[in-house]
Write a protein that holds these residues in place. Structure first.
Motif, PDB file in Angstrom:
ATOM      1  N   GLY A 129       0.831  -1.196   0.000  1.00  0.00           N
ATOM      2  CA  GLY A 129       0.000   0.000   0.000  1.00  0.00           C
ATOM      3  C   GLY A 129       0.861   1.239   0.000  1.00  0.00           C
ATOM      4  O   GLY A 129       2.078   1.172   0.130  1.00  0.00           O
ATOM      5  N   GLU A 130       0.212   2.367  -0.156  1.00  0.00           N
ATOM      6  CA  GLU A 130       0.965   3.603  -0.103  1.00  0.00           C
ATOM      7  C   GLU A 130       1.373   3.895   1.342  1.00  0.00           C
ATOM      8  O   GLU A 130       0.713   3.439   2.280  1.00  0.00           O
ATOM      9  CB  GLU A 130       0.169   4.758  -0.695  1.00  0.00           C
ATOM     10  CG  GLU A 130      -1.032   5.183   0.109  1.00  0.00           C
ATOM     11  CD  GLU A 130      -1.735   6.387  -0.505  1.00  0.00           C
ATOM     12  OE1 GLU A 130      -1.110   7.165  -1.246  1.00  0.00           O
ATOM     13  OE2 GLU A 130      -2.912   6.550  -0.232  1.00  0.00           O
ATOM     14  N   PRO A 183       3.933   5.433  -3.255  1.00  0.00           N
ATOM     15  CA  PRO A 183       2.783   4.625  -3.662  1.00  0.00           C
ATOM     16  C   PRO A 183       3.137   3.149  -3.534  1.00  0.00           C
ATOM     17  O   PRO A 183       4.299   2.792  -3.305  1.00  0.00           O
ATOM     18  CB  PRO A 183       2.587   5.017  -5.126  1.00  0.00           C
ATOM     19  CG  PRO A 183       3.960   5.376  -5.592  1.00  0.00           C
ATOM     20  CD  PRO A 183       4.646   5.991  -4.393  1.00  0.00           C
ATOM     21  N   ALA A 184       2.162   2.299  -3.710  1.00  0.00           N
ATOM     22  CA  ALA A 184       2.428   0.856  -3.752  1.00  0.00           C
ATOM     23  C   ALA A 184       3.358   0.562  -4.926  1.00  0.00           C
ATOM     24  O   ALA A 184       3.361   1.278  -5.921  1.00  0.00           O
ATOM     25  CB  ALA A 184       1.116   0.095  -3.918  1.00  0.00           C
ATOM     26  N   SER A 212       9.651   6.128  -4.275  1.00  0.00           N
ATOM     27  CA  SER A 212       9.616   6.366  -2.824  1.00  0.00           C
ATOM     28  C   SER A 212      10.205   7.733  -2.490  1.00  0.00           C
ATOM     29  O   SER A 212      10.960   8.316  -3.255  1.00  0.00           O
ATOM     30  CB  SER A 212      10.389   5.273  -2.080  1.00  0.00           C
ATOM     31  OG  SER A 212      11.749   5.277  -2.466  1.00  0.00           O
ATOM     32  N   GLY A 213       9.834   8.209  -1.317  1.00  0.00           N
ATOM     33  CA  GLY A 213      10.407   9.436  -0.764  1.00  0.00           C
ATOM     34  C   GLY A 213       9.958  10.722  -1.413  1.00  0.00           C
ATOM     35  O   GLY A 213      10.634  11.748  -1.288  1.00  0.00           O
ATOM     36  N   ILE A 214       8.812  10.729  -2.077  1.00  0.00           N
ATOM     37  CA  ILE A 214       8.315  11.943  -2.723  1.00  0.00           C
ATOM     38  C   ILE A 214       7.865  12.924  -1.631  1.00  0.00           C
ATOM     39  O   ILE A 214       6.998  12.583  -0.819  1.00  0.00           O
ATOM     40  CB  ILE A 214       7.119  11.622  -3.651  1.00  0.00           C
ATOM     41  CG1 ILE A 214       7.475  10.556  -4.679  1.00  0.00           C
ATOM     42  CG2 ILE A 214       6.584  12.899  -4.299  1.00  0.00           C
ATOM     43  CD1 ILE A 214       8.445  10.956  -5.729  1.00  0.00           C
ATOM     44  N   PRO A 215       8.461  14.132  -1.586  1.00  0.00           N
ATOM     45  CA  PRO A 215       8.004  15.099  -0.587  1.00  0.00           C
ATOM     46  C   PRO A 215       6.569  15.555  -0.895  1.00  0.00           C
ATOM     47  O   PRO A 215       6.235  15.807  -2.050  1.00  0.00           O
ATOM     48  CB  PRO A 215       8.971  16.274  -0.757  1.00  0.00           C
ATOM     49  CG  PRO A 215      10.128  15.760  -1.533  1.00  0.00           C
ATOM     50  CD  PRO A 215       9.597  14.626  -2.353  1.00  0.00           C
TER      51      PRO A 215
END
Length: 120
Positions: A22-23, A36-37, A109-112
């Protein structure tokens, strides 16, 4: 961004993509980050596939439009039977695109994101 990356990894088509996990949201020292997933296909890409160079070019074009550094040549992930690309962005976001026997994975991953998202 994920759909064009799916096409870039399997340009011949025929791969079905599913979400795995999951997110997630997390606080990273005061920066709220989102992932996100994973996008997963049950079609693996052999390390010796002749299209890795073409994938590199297409992936760089897609990710460059979103501020990511070029992925460089495909390579083996340290300590894993996976082969593919890994890149990041100045703000700490990361994209991994790799294939292992019987699977292909796109991991963002790690999107602000808005700080309020971590407090919700």
């Amino acid at each position: 961004m994920v759909e064009p990356l799916q096409t870039a990894m399997h340009p011949e088509g025929g791969a079905e993509w599913n979400s795995d996990g999951g997110e997630t949201l997390w606080d990273d020292g005061g920066t709220c980050r989102w992932a996100p997933a994973d996008s997963v296909s049950d079609v693996g890409i052999p390390e010796d596939d002749a299209q890795w160079e073409m994938r590199e070019s297409t992936v760089d074009e897609i990710l460059g439009a979103h501020g990511f550094d070029p992925v460089g040549a495909a390579g083996r992930r340290a300590g894993a039977p996976a082969y593919g690309f890994d890149t990041s962005r100045e703000d700490g976001a990361r994209v991994q695109l790799y294939s292992a026997p019987g699977t292909t994975v796109i991991r963002v991953s790690g999107i602000p994101v808005d700080p309020g998202a971590c407090n919700a």
